[in-house]
Design an enzyme around this catalytic site. Structure first.
Site, PDB file in Angstrom:
ATOM      1  N   PRO A 168      33.176  44.239  45.596  1.00 34.63           N
ATOM      2  CA  PRO A 168      34.118  45.123  44.913  1.00 34.63           C
ATOM      3  C   PRO A 168      35.016  44.353  43.929  1.00 34.63           C
ATOM      4  CG  PRO A 168      34.925  44.641  47.113  1.00 34.63           C
ATOM      5  CD  PRO A 168      33.689  43.811  46.909  1.00 34.63           C
ATOM      6  N   CYS A 169      35.825  45.114  43.199  1.00 30.13           N
ATOM      7  CA  CYS A 169      36.791  44.563  42.260  1.00 30.13           C
ATOM      8  C   CYS A 169      37.670  43.529  42.948  1.00 30.13           C
ATOM      9  CB  CYS A 169      37.644  45.710  41.724  1.00 30.13           C
ATOM     10  SG  CYS A 169      38.984  45.223  40.641  1.00 30.13           S
ATOM     11  N   PRO A 170      38.006  42.388  42.378  1.00 27.07           N
ATOM     12  CA  PRO A 170      37.698  41.965  41.007  1.00 27.07           C
ATOM     13  C   PRO A 170      36.474  41.060  40.930  1.00 27.07           C
ATOM     14  CG  PRO A 170      39.262  40.435  41.942  1.00 27.07           C
ATOM     15  CD  PRO A 170      38.872  41.400  43.045  1.00 27.07           C
TER      16      PRO A 170
END
Lengths: 78, 196
Positions: free
Chosen positions: A16-18
């Protein structure tokens, strides 16, 4: 269907982000200028994050496609 | 053309040239005075010592560094507690410093949510969720930040107020101790500034 001859495939599925852009920034130097990296990701945010990353870092998103996962094609420009 | 007229013409030309030269000098002076615009840089104040805000700070910082921006993080006030190393001790503290040290989180591993902490249950639930979703932990984000040359600067006055000593903070490459002027000098030249 966008089809580009990728010089390298980067599997970022499940991150997932980042992490997708972080990994991308670390890997872009592993190909030569003009070469293409094909990124595989499952993070839907990547669809807007990679163009933003490319614009800021001076690289280019050639295209993307959504299937079982997202594929994004990025050309190293500098 | 008679001789008198020719002399007048020369004089006019000289005058015109002198005026042009004057304008040119003026422009050169102005160009020399132009300061470079803000850099592609992010200056952040990390004020909060809450887990959620610290996660946001580190995600933005690592994301910005990944985008090729220079990133400078200034840890101040409650934020400094997140930089303590759980494994390190510092002696020679007075009573108040010991109290602060005892009451504040000993490092990023002890940070709590700013909302829905519910006596630690909320924080534990969030950490469980992050693990399930494979989201990077604070430990991982600090490692990535170091790899991407994110700079960390610590407010010396906050350290002094809370009674924290340099030797009890984490090992982070290039970390140094600064005052407000250092932050402002960086912020002034940054295209982006954040206070979290």
């Amino acid at each position: 269907m966008s089809d580009y001859a990728a010089d390298k495939v980067l599997d970022l599925k499940g991150l997932p982000c980042p992490m997708p852009v972080v990994k991308m920034s670390q890997e872009i130097g592993s190909v030569d200028v003009g070469q293409i990296i094909e990124v595989h990701t499952t993070d839907p945010g990547s669809l807007s994050d990679f163009p933003a990353w490319a614009e800021t870092s001076g690289n280019e998103v050639l295209g993307s496609e959504q299937g079982e996962f997202i594929k994004i094609f990025i050309k190293r420009n500098n | 053309m008679n001789a008198e007229a020719a002399v007048n013409l020369d004089a006019n030309q000289d005058q015109g040239m002198a005026a042009l030269q004057g304008q040119l000098d003026e422009i050169k002076k102005q160009v020399a005075g132009i300061k470079p615009g803000p850099e592609n840089k992010l200056s952040m104040v990390v004020f909060s010592g809450d887990l959620d805000k610290m996660l946001a700070s580190m995600i933005i910082a690592t994301g910005a560094a990944a985008m090729g921006m220079k990133v400078v993080m200034f840890f101040t006030f409650w934020g400094t507690a997140a930089l303590r190393d759980a494994k390190k001790q510092a002696g020679g503290k007075d009573f108040m410093s010991k109290m602060f040290g005892w009451m504040l989180p000993k490092g990023r591993g002890e940070l709590k949510l700013s909302q829905m902490n519910m006596g630690g249950m909320g924080t534990a639930m969030l950490k469980g969720l992050m693990k399930k979703k494979n989201a990077p932990t604070l430990d991982q984000l600090f490692d990535i930040a170091a790899q991407l040359n994110v700079e960390i600067k610590v407010c010396e006055m906050s350290m002094d107020l809370m009674g924290f000593k340099h030797e009890e903070l984490i090992d982070y490459p290039g970390m140094d101790y600064v005052g407000v002027a250092t932050f402002l000098a960086h912020a002034k030249n940054s295209a982006n500034q954040l206070f979290i």
